[in-house]
Write an enzyme that holds these catalytic residues in place. Structure first.
Site, short mmCIF file in Angstrom:
data_model
loop_
_atom_site.label_atom_id
_atom_site.label_comp_id
_atom_site.label_asym_id
_atom_site.label_seq_id
_atom_site.Cartn_x
_atom_site.Cartn_y
_atom_site.Cartn_z
CG HIS A 205 -2.31 -0.88 0.85
ND1 HIS A 205 -1.95 -2.26 1.32
CD2 HIS A 205 -3.43 -0.77 -0.09
CE1 HIS A 205 -3.25 -2.80 0.63
NE2 HIS A 205 -3.97 -2.11 0.13
NE ARG A 312 -6.44 0.96 -2.28
CZ ARG A 312 -5.92 1.06 -3.22
NH1 ARG A 312 -6.03 2.14 -3.99
NH2 ARG A 312 -5.75 0.09 -4.12
NE ARG A 349 -10.98 -1.03 0.05
CZ ARG A 349 -10.01 -1.33 -0.45
NH1 ARG A 349 -9.74 -2.33 -1.32
NH2 ARG A 349 -8.73 -0.61 -0.07
CD GLU A 452 -9.83 -7.23 -2.14
OE1 GLU A 452 -8.89 -6.53 -2.21
OE2 GLU A 452 -10.67 -7.16 -1.21
CG ASN A 475 -3.52 -4.19 -6.07
OD1 ASN A 475 -3.26 -4.62 -7.09
ND2 ASN A 475 -4.09 -3.30 -5.47
CG ASP A 476 -5.47 -7.96 -1.29
OD1 ASP A 476 -4.38 -8.30 -0.75
OD2 ASP A 476 -6.16 -6.97 -1.17
NE ARG A 486 -1.32 -5.35 -1.77
CZ ARG A 486 -2.34 -4.81 -1.68
NH1 ARG A 486 -3.57 -5.73 -1.55
NH2 ARG A 486 -2.68 -3.61 -2.07
CB CYS A 523 -10.72 -1.29 -8.25
SG CYS A 523 -10.85 -2.62 -7.03
C1 PEP Z 1 -6.80 -4.83 -4.60
O1 PEP Z 1 -6.64 -5.88 -3.66
O2 PEP Z 1 -6.60 -5.10 -5.87
C2 PEP Z 1 -7.18 -3.48 -4.16
C3 PEP Z 1 -7.79 -2.77 -5.14
O3 PEP Z 1 -7.42 -3.31 -2.84
P1 PEP Z 1 -6.23 -2.89 -2.08
O4 PEP Z 1 -5.01 -2.74 -2.87
O5 PEP Z 1 -6.37 -1.61 -1.25
O6 PEP Z 1 -5.77 -3.95 -0.99
MG MG Z 2 -7.44 -5.38 -1.57
#
Ligand code: PEP
Ligand code: MG
Length: 593
Positions: A205, A312, A349, A452, A475-476, A486, A523
């Site tokens: 993040h 977020r 979210r 996710e 991402n997750d 990650r 996203c």
């Molecule tokens: C993701 O996991 O792709 C996402 C958009 O949420 P975050 O990156 O805030 O975990």
């Molecule tokens: Mg996420």
């Protein structure tokens, strides 16, 4: 001598400036420039804080009981000596006068310089005095800090800091062992033109916030904070994942040239702002924005976003010294974003804390020493909300109230099971009842599922009837499909969105949602990476959400794409052992990013 440090390229562009080295425990001190006329009062503030701490310590010494150990008195002597050392005041004052740093920043900068000198001392006793110096400086920082003021007041002051129009000439680059996402957010309106950290992965993040600020950044540059010294000249190559210290004139010239080129490219892309995102064969694609704070909505609109695809909301909950925002404060924040988007949809979210986004702003390295065994698999996102039901309903009420002012979509993070979705729906129904009973005005918000975790992707069919739309958090999804943290630079080379398993889950999720007639978007960071635009289009995706800074680049890829070709090519990519190579061969992807 020029030195190169390699790390991970997480936010593009070139930054050139002087290093500001900050230890993570001192990241939370204010960093701002004082007005020229405020330099002397600022130096006076420093002197007063030093004097206050000296008084405090000599008071403690006077009151030491007779039988107190002799070491204690000796320790206080050392601390008092350090405090009264005119060199500490004079050198710190110089940072204030010459650089116009605020007192806290100046003191932290001077501490970094002195700490180095201590580290290099041969004498073990003297070397260990560094810890004393750090303790003394912490005390002075506390004396300077009005930490006892309410969190909201401090947050407001932070936001008001650092008028970009009032910064001295030399650009500054922040170098730290680690920066938490919360601290990174605090730097959003600040003075730094580049970031370098020792730890972190490309999808951490911290990296995401750096990208959202559109500031060149390199993370996972393991030794950077040990090698760089405060005030060194530094080049941050956010494209190549490289940090160059004290570059030679030739290297500096080369990078200045590249910096100008990338600025020209940005200007060229900015002209696409009002161009609709339509493929060569005439399909309109929706490009929305990911935001962290309500004010980012303005930036999203300026970048040409047609909505907010991911707000977020957890960033509203960070840097709060434990005082979480109540319903009214949240309502104001959501309403601000909704009004700023002028009738375009805003996807909020619900809180996604946990893992590398702890509420108390711990950095990654600090977090790793916390007791949570495996934070990414622990109480995070929807699990945390369901474990804190009154907080969850408070947030839902705030969102519902904001949706009276424009189209709002609620998005639930990390849902993995039907039971979680059902519980969340019950809380939503209860929040609506509570608002009705209280006679509050509220609107209808649609409900979305964030895919996710592989479980959600695989059992999508049974989850879909409960939701109006789907948003894929790649991402997750990559992290949990491949079992790769990650945020961990040690396994960053294995974090691969091109992995066939990831692509299969993605393609399958998009297809299943479309067949069920549900709106589906991506996203995660893949949405903002033009290397994946063709693949995602070919999988049937028509809606992307990304940092505002990425919209123009992705739009350019869309303008050059042909959906018919993308659809055919994706079938081949999905059956290939080397999807990335195959996509490149079929002209479906730009150069690897
Ligand atoms: C993701 O996991 O792709 C996402 C958009 O949420 P975050 O990156 O805030 O975990
Ligand atoms: Mg996420």
């Amino acid at each position: 001598m020029s030195i190169q440090v390699f790390g991970l390229a997480v936010s593009r562009g070139i930054a050139i400036g002087r290093a500001v080295l900050v230890a993570s425990s001192r990241l939370d001190v204010a960093h701002y420039f004082v007005e020229p006329q405020a330099v002397e009062p600022e130096a006076e503030r420093l002197r007063a804080a030093l004097a206050a701490v000296a008084n405090e310590l000599s008071g403690m010494q006077d009151e030491l009981p007779e039988d107190a150990p002799a070491e204690l008195s000796a320790l206080l002597d050392v601390h008092l000596m350090l405090l009264r050392d005119e060199a500490l005041y004079a050198a710190t004052r110089q940072w204030i006068v010459e650089r116009r740093y605020n007192a806290e920043w100046a003191l932290s900068a001077q501490l970094e310089v002195l700490a180095r000198q201590f580290d290099e001392m041969e004498d073990v006793y003297l070397r260990e005095r560094k810890a004393d110096l750090e303790q003394v400086v912490e005390r002075v920082l506390r004396a300077l800090d009005e930490g006892r003021r309410p969190a909201a007041e401090r947050a407001a002051e932070r936001a008001a800091r650092s008028d970009p129009g009032d910064r001295p000439e030399t650009p500054l680059i922040l170098v730290a062992g680690d920066i938490s996402p919360a601290d990174m957010l605090q730097f959003k309106q600040s003075v730094f033109v580049g970031f370098v950290t020792d730890v972190g992965g490309t999808a951490s993040h911290t990296a995401i916030v750096a990208r959202s600020m559109d500031i060149p950044a390199v993370v996972g540059a393991r030794d950077a904070s040990r090698v760089v010294r405060t005030d060194d000249w530094v080049i941050v190559d956010g494209d190549g994942g490289l940090v160059i210290l004290n570059p030679s004139p030739i290297v500096l010239e080369e990078y200045r040239y590249r910096q100008r080129q990338s600025e020209l490219e940005r200007e060229r892309l900015a002209r696409l702002r009002n161009t609709p995102a339509v493929t060569l064969d005439g399909h309109a694609i929706s490009l929305q924005a990911n935001i962290e704070m309500p004010d980012d909505a303005r930036v999203a609109l300026e970048a040409g976003a047609v909505g907010v695809g991911l707000f977020r909301s957890e960033f509203l909950f960070m840097n709060r010294d434990g005082q979480l925002p109540g319903e009214d404060e949240q309502y104001e924040a959501y309403r601000t974003a909704v009004l700023a988007m002028r009738g375009l949809p805003v996807t909020i979210r619900t809180v996604d804390v946990g893992a590398d986004k702890p509420l108390d702003g711990l950095s990654l390295s600090e977090l790793r020493h916390e007791h949570q065994l495996n934070p990414a698999l622990g109480l995070r996102a929807i699990r945390w909300s369901l474990a804190e039901p009154s907080m969850f309903r408070q947030q839902l009420r705030a969102i519902l109230r904001a949706s009276a002012h424009g189209p709002v979509r609620i998005l639930l993070p990390m849902v993995g099971q039907l039971s979680e979705a059902r519980q969340a729906l019950e809380h939503l129904a209860r929040a609506r009842h509570q608002l009705t009973d209280a006679g509050r005005r509220f609107g209808y918000a649609t409900l979305g599922l964030m895919v996710e975790v592989p479980a959600a992707a695989i059992s999508l069919r049974s989850l879909l009837p409960l939701f109006d739309f789907v948003s894929i958090g790649t991402n997750d999804l990559v992290q949990y499909t491949l079992a790769i943290d990650r945020a961990d630079e040690a396994v960053a080379h294995l974090y691969d969105p091109w992995n066939p398993a990831v692509l299969h889950l993605l393609g399958q999720t998009i297809e299943t949602a479309r067949q069920a007639g549900k709106d589906v978007s991506v996203c995660g960071e893949m949405a903002g990476d033009p290397a994946f635009t063709g693949v995602l289009l070919g999988m049937g995706l028509r809606s992307f959400s990304m940092h505002p800074a990425r919209i123009a680049t992705v739009k350019q890829s869309i303008l050059r794409a042909d959906l018919g070709h993308a659809r055919r090519a994706v079938a081949e990519v999905l059956s290939s052992d080397d999807p990335q190579g195959c996509a490149r061969r079929l002209g479906l992807t730009a150069l690897p990013s």
